[in-house]
Design a protein around this motif. Structure first.
Motif, PDB file in Angstrom:
ATOM      1  N   THR A 108       0.797  -1.228   0.000  1.00 31.86           N
ATOM      2  CA  THR A 108       0.000   0.000   0.000  1.00 31.86           C
ATOM      3  C   THR A 108       0.831   1.280   0.000  1.00 31.86           C
ATOM      4  O   THR A 108       0.308   2.343  -0.309  1.00 31.86           O
ATOM      5  N   GLY A 109       2.102   1.179   0.412  1.00 28.38           N
ATOM      6  CA  GLY A 109       2.930   2.368   0.524  1.00 28.38           C
ATOM      7  C   GLY A 109       2.687   3.155   1.805  1.00 28.38           C
ATOM      8  O   GLY A 109       3.333   4.158   2.068  1.00 28.38           O
ATOM      9  N   GLU A 110       1.742   2.691   2.617  1.00 26.08           N
ATOM     10  CA  GLU A 110       1.429   3.353   3.890  1.00 26.08           C
ATOM     11  C   GLU A 110       2.507   3.029   4.922  1.00 26.08           C
ATOM     12  O   GLU A 110       3.164   1.994   4.835  1.00 26.08           O
ATOM     13  N   GLN A 131      -2.664  -8.983   7.445  1.00 26.72           N
ATOM     14  CA  GLN A 131      -3.886  -9.721   7.747  1.00 26.72           C
ATOM     15  C   GLN A 131      -4.608 -10.134   6.470  1.00 26.72           C
ATOM     16  O   GLN A 131      -5.106 -11.254   6.366  1.00 26.72           O
ATOM     17  N   ARG A 132      -4.662  -9.231   5.481  1.00 26.95           N
ATOM     18  CA  ARG A 132      -5.296  -9.579   4.200  1.00 26.95           C
ATOM     19  C   ARG A 132      -4.559 -10.730   3.524  1.00 26.95           C
ATOM     20  O   ARG A 132      -5.178 -11.653   2.999  1.00 26.95           O
ATOM     21  N   GLN A 137      -4.305 -16.458   2.040  1.00 29.75           N
ATOM     22  CA  GLN A 137      -3.622 -17.749   2.104  1.00 29.75           C
ATOM     23  C   GLN A 137      -4.511 -18.818   2.729  1.00 29.75           C
ATOM     24  O   GLN A 137      -4.522 -19.958   2.311  1.00 29.75           O
ATOM     25  N   LYS A 138      -5.255 -18.406   3.746  1.00 32.68           N
ATOM     26  CA  LYS A 138      -6.147 -19.332   4.428  1.00 32.68           C
ATOM     27  C   LYS A 138      -7.289 -19.758   3.502  1.00 32.68           C
ATOM     28  O   LYS A 138      -7.634 -20.934   3.431  1.00 32.68           O
ATOM     29  N   LEU A 139      -7.844 -18.785   2.770  1.00 34.04           N
ATOM     30  CA  LEU A 139      -8.978 -19.078   1.893  1.00 34.04           C
ATOM     31  C   LEU A 139      -8.581 -19.830   0.628  1.00 34.04           C
ATOM     32  O   LEU A 139      -9.264 -20.737   0.189  1.00 34.04           O
ATOM     33  N   TYR A 140      -7.474 -19.399   0.030  1.00 30.34           N
ATOM     34  CA  TYR A 140      -7.119 -19.921  -1.289  1.00 30.34           C
ATOM     35  C   TYR A 140      -5.881 -20.820  -1.276  1.00 30.34           C
ATOM     36  O   TYR A 140      -5.518 -21.371  -2.314  1.00 30.34           O
TER      37      TYR A 140
END
Length: 142
Positions: A108-110, A131-132, A137-140
């Motif tokens: 994000t650069g943040e 977290q995203r 990773q957990k979902l896919y």
């Protein structure tokens, strides 16, 4: 003769008290560079000790003792392998300090944030981006 300005490295407490407008200023970068270099030095010392320890092979006639020694060696090697991976991240973090990218999220650069960098100086993602990534990773199973 030019006078060189001595940069005083702040403590963790002083870092946390700095205003957001000071994010990744010279003092903060000096703090994290010193911390990363110390981590790097410790890993290299550990690697040298492991090498010496593994060279000191003792021939033990008892199979149970021999198995214990081999298991200790295997555990030590796994630990050094994790440290080898961490060493690579440390070296990348030091390079990002040099390039001016340290402390900012790769996605994000943040700003990653001082508290997160204190906990994990090699972090490359903000907490939200991490977290995203973990959720993906957990979902896919990436």
């Amino acid at each position: 003769m030019a006078a060189t300005k001595e940069l005083k490295i702040p403590t963790e407490e002083q870092l946390l008290k700095m205003p957001e407008s000071d994010y990744m200023n010279e003092a903060q970068l000096a703090f994290f560079r010193a911390r990363l270099q110390q981590m790097e030095k410790e890993i290299l010392v550990n690697a040298g000790e492991t090498t010496e320890h593994l060279r000191e092979t003792v021939i033990v006639p008892d199979p149970a003792d021999r198995a214990t020694i081999e298991e200790e060696h295997a555990l030590e090697l796994r630990t050094r392998d994790r440290e080898r991976k961490l060493l690579k991240k440390i070296q990348q973090a030091l390079a990002s300090i040099d390039s001016g990218e340290y402390g900012y999220c790769e996605e994000t650069g943040e700003p990653i944030g001082i508290p997160r960098l204190l906990a994990r100086p090699t972090a490359t993602l903000s907490l939200e981006a991490q977290q995203r990534r973990e959720l993906r990773q957990k979902l896919y199973g990436d």
